[in-house]
Scaffold this motif. Structure first.
Motif, PDB file in Angstrom:
ATOM      1  N   SER A 267      18.361  35.183  26.322  1.00  9.52           N
ATOM      2  CA  SER A 267      17.462  36.040  26.163  1.00  9.52           C
ATOM      3  C   SER A 267      17.229  36.678  27.561  1.00  9.52           C
ATOM      4  O   SER A 267      17.708  35.976  28.316  1.00  9.52           O
ATOM      5  CB  SER A 267      15.902  35.594  25.722  1.00  9.52           C
ATOM      6  OG  SER A 267      15.646  34.560  26.303  1.00  9.52           O
ATOM      7  N   ASP A 270      11.718  37.210  31.162  1.00 10.28           N
ATOM      8  CA  ASP A 270      10.667  38.218  31.289  1.00 10.28           C
ATOM      9  C   ASP A 270       9.467  37.062  32.103  1.00 10.28           C
ATOM     10  O   ASP A 270       8.942  36.119  31.387  1.00 10.28           O
ATOM     11  CB  ASP A 270       9.801  38.394  29.837  1.00 10.28           C
ATOM     12  CG  ASP A 270       8.642  39.275  30.042  1.00 10.28           C
ATOM     13  OD1 ASP A 270       7.981  39.248  31.171  1.00 10.28           O
ATOM     14  OD2 ASP A 270       8.368  39.686  28.890  1.00 10.28           O
ATOM     15  N   THR A 319      11.793  34.616  26.985  1.00  6.82           N
ATOM     16  CA  THR A 319      10.731  35.244  26.446  1.00  6.82           C
ATOM     17  C   THR A 319       9.357  34.571  26.493  1.00  6.82           C
ATOM     18  O   THR A 319       8.324  35.017  26.083  1.00  6.82           O
ATOM     19  CB  THR A 319      10.888  35.784  24.907  1.00  6.82           C
ATOM     20  OG1 THR A 319      10.785  34.404  24.464  1.00  6.82           O
ATOM     21  CG2 THR A 319      12.203  36.281  24.874  1.00  6.82           C
TER      22      THR A 319
END
Length: 437
Positions: A267, A270, A319
Motif C-alpha cells: 500500500s 499515508d 493505510t
C-alpha cells in the motif's frame, strides 16, 4: 586494611591479589571511560535538548499540517530517504525526520509541525556519541566483542576484591576511612576498599546487564529466549517476524523487539492515517514512527518509554490499518526481566533516585581507579610492573579458579581472554626465570 593483623599472607590471598591486580590493569582504563560516558548518558535527554535547542524550539500553532509534508520537506532538505519520524511530547518542539542519504550518514531534519518549514539539519545527537563510546563500538564496529570481555573482567575484579576484603580473623572488614595521614598508602587502601565494598554490587549489576549489548553472549541469549518462547511474543495476525537485514533497522523498539519487522499488504504510505491510528489507540508521545523500507513492510510505532511497564510497539500497514499492538504484558518472563535490567542500567526505571545511584556508581569507579593507581605508584619497585608474587601450589590456584572459572564458563569470551592472560603470565615467568638465575 584497618584492623589487620601481622600474620603472613596466605598463598590463596596472594594469588587472588595477583589476579585482582591483573584484572584492574586490564579493565580499569575501560571502566573509567565507561563511567564517564555512562554518567553523561544518564542525562542524554537534557544534553540533546540543550544542544539542539536552536533547531528544536518552535512556536505552537493552531493545528499541524499534514505529516506527509514533514517527510517531503525533510527529503528535500537532506537529499535522502526518510526512514523514521520522531514525534515529540511537547507542543513547542519540532518533529525530527531521520533521513538516510546515499553516503550512509544518517541525519535528523528538524521540521516545524505547524507549517512544515525546516529549521535545520543535524547529524547524530551528542548522546549517540556517548553511547557509541560507552558500548565500545569504536573497538569493534558493528561486531562488538570487547564489551563482553571488559564486563566479564569487571565482575572478576569485584569478586576478587571482595575476597581480599573479607575479614579472615579480624573483627570486621574495612567499612570506613582510616584517620591516618592521607599521604600514606593505608588511607588509599582503605578508600579503595570502602568504595569497592559499597559500590561493588551496583558495578556487578552494570557489568552483567551490559552483557546484553555484547555481540556473542547478548545475541546468543536473545536467540535462545526467542526460540524458547520466553522473549519476543508471537507475531500478530498469524504472520511471522522477519529480521531487518536492510539498513537502518527500526529504532526505538527496545532489546526484545530489536530488528523485528512485520510484512503487510502492499500500500502507499499515508503517515497521517498511521498517526490517527496511534492516537485512536492512545499511544502517548514521544514515539518514533519507523517508515517501511519496501511496500510490503509494516510501519512500526515505538513508544520512547523510560519504564519497562510502558514498553509498546504498534504495527500498521501503510493505510493505518492496525496489524498488531505489542505491549509489555505480552513479553515472555525472561524478556521482562532483561528489559527491566536495561531500563535500570540506563537510570530511568525508578526516576531520579535510579539516576543518582547509577551516577554514584560511575563516580565510585573513578575513585577506585585513582586510589588503585596511587597505591601502585607508592609500592612499585624500580623497573618492574609490581604484580604481587604468585606462590606455587594447587591450593593457591584453586582459590582463583573457584572465583573465575564459573564466570569464564558463563561468559565464553571472558574465558578465552582469561586463558590468554594465563598464557602470557606463564610466558612472562619463564622469560624472567633465567634472567633471575
Amino acid at each position: 586494611m584497618s584492623g589487620a593483623t601481622n600474620a603472613p599472607l596466605s598463598g590463596a590471598y596472594r594469588v587472588v591479589w595477583r589476579w585482582h591486580f591483573y584484572a584492574g590493569l586490564l579493565v580499569l582504563p575501560f571502566l573509567m571511560m565507561l563511567a564517564i560516558t555512562g554518567g553523561l548518558y544518564l542525562f542524554a535527554s537534557e544534553i540533546d535538548d540543550l544542544a539542539a535547542r536552536p533547531l528544536n524550539v518552535v512556536t505552537p500553532g493552531p493545528e499541524r499540517v499534514s505529516a506527509d509534508r514533514w517527510v517531503a520537506a525533510a527529503r528535500v532538505a537532506a537529499d535522502g530517504q526518510p526512514v523514521a519520524v520522531r514525534v515529540p511530547d511537547r507542543p513547542d518542539r519540532a518533529v525530527q525526520v531521520v533521513v538516510q542519504p546515499e553516503d550512509g550518514a544518517r541525519r535528523a531534519v528538524f521540521v516545524n509541525p505547524y507549517d512544515g518549514q525546516v529549521s535545520g539539519v543535524a547529524g547524530a545527537p551528542l548522546s549517540d556519541t556517548f553511547k557509541r563510546i560507552h558500548s565500545l563500538e569504536i573497538f569493534g564496529g558493528g561486531l562488538n566483542v570487547v564489551i563482553e570481555i571488559v564486563a566479564g573482567w569487571a565482575i572478576i575484579l569485584v569478586a576478587t576484591g571482595v575476597f581480599l576484603w573479607w575479614p579472615r580473623g579480624r573483627k570486621g572488614g574495612v567499612v570506613s576511612l582510616s584517620t591516618r595521614d592521607p599521604a600514606r598508602r593505608p588511607f588509599w587502601r582503605d578508600l579503595h576498599a570502602v568504595t569497592g565494598i559499597f559500590a561493588g554490587g551496583v558495578i556487578v549489576f552494570l557489568a552483567a546487564t551490559g552483557m546484553l549489548w555484547s555481540a556473542v553472549w547478548g545475541d546468543q541469549v536473545m536467540g535462545t529466549l526467542r526460540a524458547a518462547g520466553l522473549g519476543r511474543p508471537p507475531a500478530p495476525a498469524a504472520q511471522n517476524w522477519e529480521h531487518a537485514h536492510h539498513a537502518p533497522t527500526p529504532e526505538g523498539l527496545g532489546w526484545t523487539m530489536q530488528g523485528s519487522v512485520l510484512s503487510a499488504p502492499e500500500s502507499r504510505l499515508d503517515l497521517d492515517a498511521v498517526l490517527a491510528t496511534a492516537a485512536a489507540r492512545q499511544v502517548a508521545a514521544p514515539f518514533t514512527v519507523n517508515l517501511p523500507s519496501r511496500p510490503d513492510e509494516a510501519v512500526s510505532v515505538a513508544v520512547r518509554n523510560t519504564r519497562v511497564e510502558d514498553s509498546r510497539t504498534l504495527y500498521t500497514d501503510g493505510t493505518g490499518r492496525l496489524l498488531g499492538d505489542i505491549r509489555y504484558e505480552q513479553y515472555g518472563w525472561a524478556a521482562r526481566m532483561f528489559e527491566w535490567s536495561i531500563f535500570t542500567h540506563q537510570g530511568t526505571q525508578y526516576g531520579t533516585i535510579n539516576r543518582i545511584v547509577m551516577l554514584l556508581a560511575c563516580l565510585a569507579v573513578w575513585m577506585m581507579g585513582i586510589s588503585a593507581m596511587v597505591m601502585w605508584w607508592k609500592r612499585r619497585p624500580t623497573g618492574r610492573l609490581a604484580a604481587p608474587v604468585a606462590p606455587p601450589g594447587p591450593r593457591a590456584r584453586a582459590a582463583v579458579l573457584g572465583i573465575v572459572l564459573p564466570l569464564a564458563i558463563l561468559y565464553p569470551l571472558t574465558g578465552l581472554s582469561l586463558l590468554a592472560a594465563v598464557a602470557v603470565d606463564r610466558l612472562w615467568r619463564l622469560v624472567r626465570r633465567p634472567a633471575a638465575a
